[in-house]
Scaffold this motif. Structure first.
Motif, short mmCIF file in Angstrom:
data_model
loop_
_atom_site.label_atom_id
_atom_site.label_comp_id
_atom_site.label_asym_id
_atom_site.label_seq_id
_atom_site.Cartn_x
_atom_site.Cartn_y
_atom_site.Cartn_z
N UNK A 112 103.78 -62.77 9.52
CA UNK A 112 103.90 -63.14 8.18
C UNK A 112 102.38 -63.62 7.59
N UNK A 113 101.77 -64.05 8.52
CA UNK A 113 100.35 -64.67 7.87
C UNK A 113 99.46 -63.60 7.65
N UNK A 114 99.52 -62.50 8.67
CA UNK A 114 98.74 -61.26 8.66
C UNK A 114 99.20 -60.47 7.02
N UNK A 115 100.43 -60.17 6.77
CA UNK A 115 100.82 -59.44 5.60
C UNK A 115 100.45 -60.41 4.52
N UNK A 116 100.50 -61.68 4.38
CA UNK A 116 99.90 -62.59 3.36
C UNK A 116 98.64 -62.24 3.11
N UNK A 117 97.69 -62.25 4.30
CA UNK A 117 96.36 -62.05 4.06
C UNK A 117 96.26 -60.42 3.29
N UNK A 118 96.84 -59.55 3.77
CA UNK A 118 96.63 -58.25 3.27
C UNK A 118 97.24 -58.33 1.82
N UNK A 119 98.44 -59.00 1.45
CA UNK A 119 98.56 -59.07 -0.06
C UNK A 119 97.36 -59.69 -0.88
N UNK A 120 96.76 -60.67 -0.38
CA UNK A 120 95.71 -61.20 -1.08
C UNK A 120 94.42 -60.01 -1.29
N UNK A 121 94.39 -59.38 -0.03
CA UNK A 121 93.02 -58.39 -0.05
C UNK A 121 93.26 -57.15 -1.11
N UNK A 122 94.66 -56.82 -1.20
CA UNK A 122 94.80 -55.74 -1.93
C UNK A 122 95.28 -56.13 -3.59
N UNK A 123 95.75 -57.33 -3.64
CA UNK A 123 95.79 -57.90 -4.89
C UNK A 123 97.27 -57.37 -5.54
N UNK A 124 98.23 -56.72 -4.64
CA UNK A 124 99.44 -56.52 -5.08
C UNK A 124 100.56 -57.20 -3.99
N UNK A 125 101.78 -57.57 -4.56
CA UNK A 125 102.86 -57.91 -3.73
C UNK A 125 103.45 -57.12 -2.76
N UNK A 126 103.69 -57.48 -1.56
CA UNK A 126 104.45 -56.35 -0.57
C UNK A 126 105.80 -57.10 -0.17
N UNK A 127 106.74 -56.18 -0.39
CA UNK A 127 108.31 -56.56 -0.07
C UNK A 127 108.73 -55.69 0.99
N UNK A 128 109.57 -56.32 1.85
CA UNK A 128 110.11 -55.58 3.09
C UNK A 128 111.82 -55.40 2.84
N UNK A 129 112.21 -54.25 3.09
CA UNK A 129 113.58 -54.08 2.83
C UNK A 129 113.98 -53.38 4.47
N UNK A 130 115.24 -54.23 5.06
CA UNK A 130 115.64 -53.50 6.30
C UNK A 130 116.56 -52.16 5.99
N UNK A 131 116.24 -51.18 6.70
CA UNK A 131 117.31 -49.90 6.56
C UNK A 131 117.91 -49.82 7.88
N UNK A 173 114.43 -54.78 13.08
CA UNK A 173 113.42 -55.70 13.91
C UNK A 173 112.26 -55.78 13.78
N UNK A 174 111.76 -54.61 12.82
CA UNK A 174 110.21 -54.41 12.22
C UNK A 174 110.29 -55.42 11.03
N UNK A 175 111.13 -55.30 10.19
CA UNK A 175 111.14 -56.30 9.09
C UNK A 175 111.02 -57.68 9.49
N UNK A 176 111.91 -58.10 10.71
CA UNK A 176 111.72 -59.64 11.01
C UNK A 176 110.69 -59.95 11.48
N UNK A 177 110.02 -58.91 12.40
CA UNK A 177 108.56 -59.29 12.72
C UNK A 177 107.67 -59.32 11.97
N UNK A 178 107.73 -58.64 10.79
CA UNK A 178 106.78 -58.61 9.58
C UNK A 178 107.00 -60.15 8.86
N UNK A 179 108.23 -60.44 8.69
CA UNK A 179 108.22 -61.50 7.97
C UNK A 179 108.10 -62.96 8.65
N UNK A 180 108.10 -62.60 10.07
CA UNK A 180 107.89 -64.18 10.89
C UNK A 180 106.57 -64.14 11.50
N UNK A 181 106.48 -63.51 12.73
CA UNK A 181 105.30 -63.65 13.69
C UNK A 181 104.02 -63.07 12.84
#
Length: 488
Positions: free
Chosen positions: A456-475, A446-454
């Motif tokens: 998603x824009x926030x984590x894209x901005x975070x990627x740009x801010x830290x300059x490193x890619x962020x990947x998600x994996x459901x456990x 549920x957390x991964x789905x939320x991060x990639x959908x609702x």
């Protein structure tokens, strides 16, 4: 009101259900590996005296040191010395490493150790021996004054030979003749003498006397005239109950039945379903209203709601009918769930004083049948009623359940949105401290789905801010609040 007892026995657990006119009122549970301690007598040793609390911790050989309050010690001191007035403080009555005989009056509950007393009380069918505490009492449930006086007179005659000991005549003594009382008194005196002999040579933290197992204890304490029959699904225990009744309860033998059916006895009477419902917060009322019951460490709260009940007349009448039904249901739930301590009931506000009186009367009258000692306060200006019910053993919920490892007892979980924000803060924390080429976030689906959908824009901005890619994996094995940020 006809009463029936159902006894279900397995190698690991014994359960007893008390039914009034087919309705489950109480459930008693005893597990082989964790039997209750109430009534047990130990040779204890003082491990610590606490003058500021006027109490002491006693080593009785239990998992945790047990608690002895000065009030349980002073009454014994006053009876032994015959001195009136204020007794001395506990530090003058006890010293560390001192041996003394103690009895458990309250099982360990939660993180608290057992509660002890030095006032030894040993029960039989019709009376309770008060060792070293002279005086005669009669159960308040025996209301007829002539019967109370008759029993008191008989007890004075019976106990005259041992004036140092007193007794309390139990409810079961009502109508008993002198021979029955004498038989119980003689048995108790022999038992008490045997306990004292063992105590003389016993080392500290030694069990001197253990109360009866649950099945026989129920026979001794609950089988009165109102009990029509006792059904047990174990042939071995049925035979033991027959032997016990022949020795101590000759009138009960004809009411003992062995249940040989293939269908579990608790299923036959719907008891299992009732137990499951008793573990839920919400209790549905027949009218359409409902109760919400919440247990905390300090107290239990019960909230009354009209729910789907709209009534047929006025709003006040609807509220009154709901509260009246709730009062009757609360009485049953207190016994069934074995709720003790302070209970706060939030009835729906009633305008008419007569309605308030009738609801309180229904609550008080229903509690008269409760074996535990209870007190009921008047309705406060906030519409609350305070009930105190003596707590001796764990509630049904605490006996059968444990704290949820995910929510840690809160009763609710963080939302997926909240966990995503926590992940964001953790990523920023890691990015400031360590060098890495990319990030992998492990979390629940549920957390991964939320991060990639609702989100998603926030984590894209975070990627740009830290300059490193962020990947998600459901456990799949992660709980909804659990996540890990892995530096790659």
């Amino acid at each position: 009101m006809s009463q029936e007892l159902l006894v279900n026995v397995t190698p690991q657990e014994t359960r007893v259900a008390v039914l009034d006119n087919g309705s489950l009122q109480e459930v008693h549970i005893e597990r082989t590996r964790s039997r209750g301690l109430v009534g047990n007598i130990y040779q204890g040793q003082v491990s610590r005296v606490l003058p500021g609390m006027q109490a002491a911790f006693i080593d009785a050989g239990l998992q945790r040191t047990a608690f002895l309050h000065a009030s349980d010690l002073r009454a014994r001191y006053a009876a032994a010395t015959g001195e009136g007035g204020d007794p001395p403080p506990i530090q003058q009555l006890l010293r560390e490493q001192q041996k003394l005989m103690v009895q458990v009056v309250k099982d360990p509950i939660g993180s608290k150790g057992a509660r002890l007393t030095t006032q030894i009380a040993i029960p039989a069918r019709t009376m309770v021996l008060l060792a070293g505490n002279p005086g005669i009492g009669v159960s308040a449930r025996i209301e007829a004054e002539t019967e109370r006086e008759r029993l008191r007179s008989l007890a004075q005659t019976i106990t005259a030979a041992t004036p140092e000991d007193g007794c309390i005549l139990r409810t079961a003594a009502e109508g008993a003749d002198q021979a029955a009382l004498q038989r119980d008194w003689d048995f108790l005196q022999r038992l008490w003498a045997d306990i004292r002999r063992r105590a003389e040579h016993a080392q500290p933290a030694t069990l001197l006397h253990e109360d009866l197992p649950l099945v026989l204890r129920i026979l001794r304490d609950l089988v009165g005239e109102e009990v029509e029959r006792v059904r047990v699904d174990s042939r071995e225990w049925h035979e033991r109950m027959i032997d016990f009744s022949e020795a101590f309860l000759p009138d009960a033998g004809s009411r003992l039945e062995h249940y040989p059916g293939e269908r579990p006895i608790f299923d036959l009477y719907g008891v299992e379903d009732e137990i499951q419902r008793a573990l839920q917060r919400r209790v549905q009322l027949k009218s359409g209203g409902y109760l919400i019951i919440d247990q905390t460490e300090a107290l239990t709260t019960i909230d009354v709601n009209t729910g789907g009940y709209v009534g047929h007349r006025t709003l006040e009448e609807t509220i009154f009918k709901t509260n009246l039904e709730a009062a009757q249901t609360i009485v049953r739930q207190l016994r069934l769930r074995n709720l003790g301590g302070i209970i706060i009931v939030d009835f729906i506000d009633m305008e008419e004083a007569e309605h308030q009186r009738q609801v309180l009367r229904a609550l008080s009258k229903g509690l008269e049948r409760d074996h535990a000692r209870t007190q009921v306060s008047a309705i406060s200006s906030l519409g609350l009623v305070e009930i105190t019910r003596k707590r001796i053993r764990e509630s049904l919920q605490h006996q059968l359940c444990e704290v949820c490892p995910t929510c840690a007892g809160r009763g609710y979980l963080k939302s997926a949105e909240t966990v995503c924000h926590e992940v964001t803060r953790e990523i920023l924390r890691e990015a400031r401290q360590f060098e890495f080429s990319r990030l992998l976030v492990l979390a629940a689906q549920d957390v991964v789905d939320r991060a990639l959908e609702e989100e998603g824009d926030g984590f894209a901005e975070l990627e740009a801010f830290i300059g490193k890619p962020i990947e998600f994996q459901a456990e799949p094995l992660y709980n909804p609040e659990q996540f890990d940020v892995v530096l790659m």
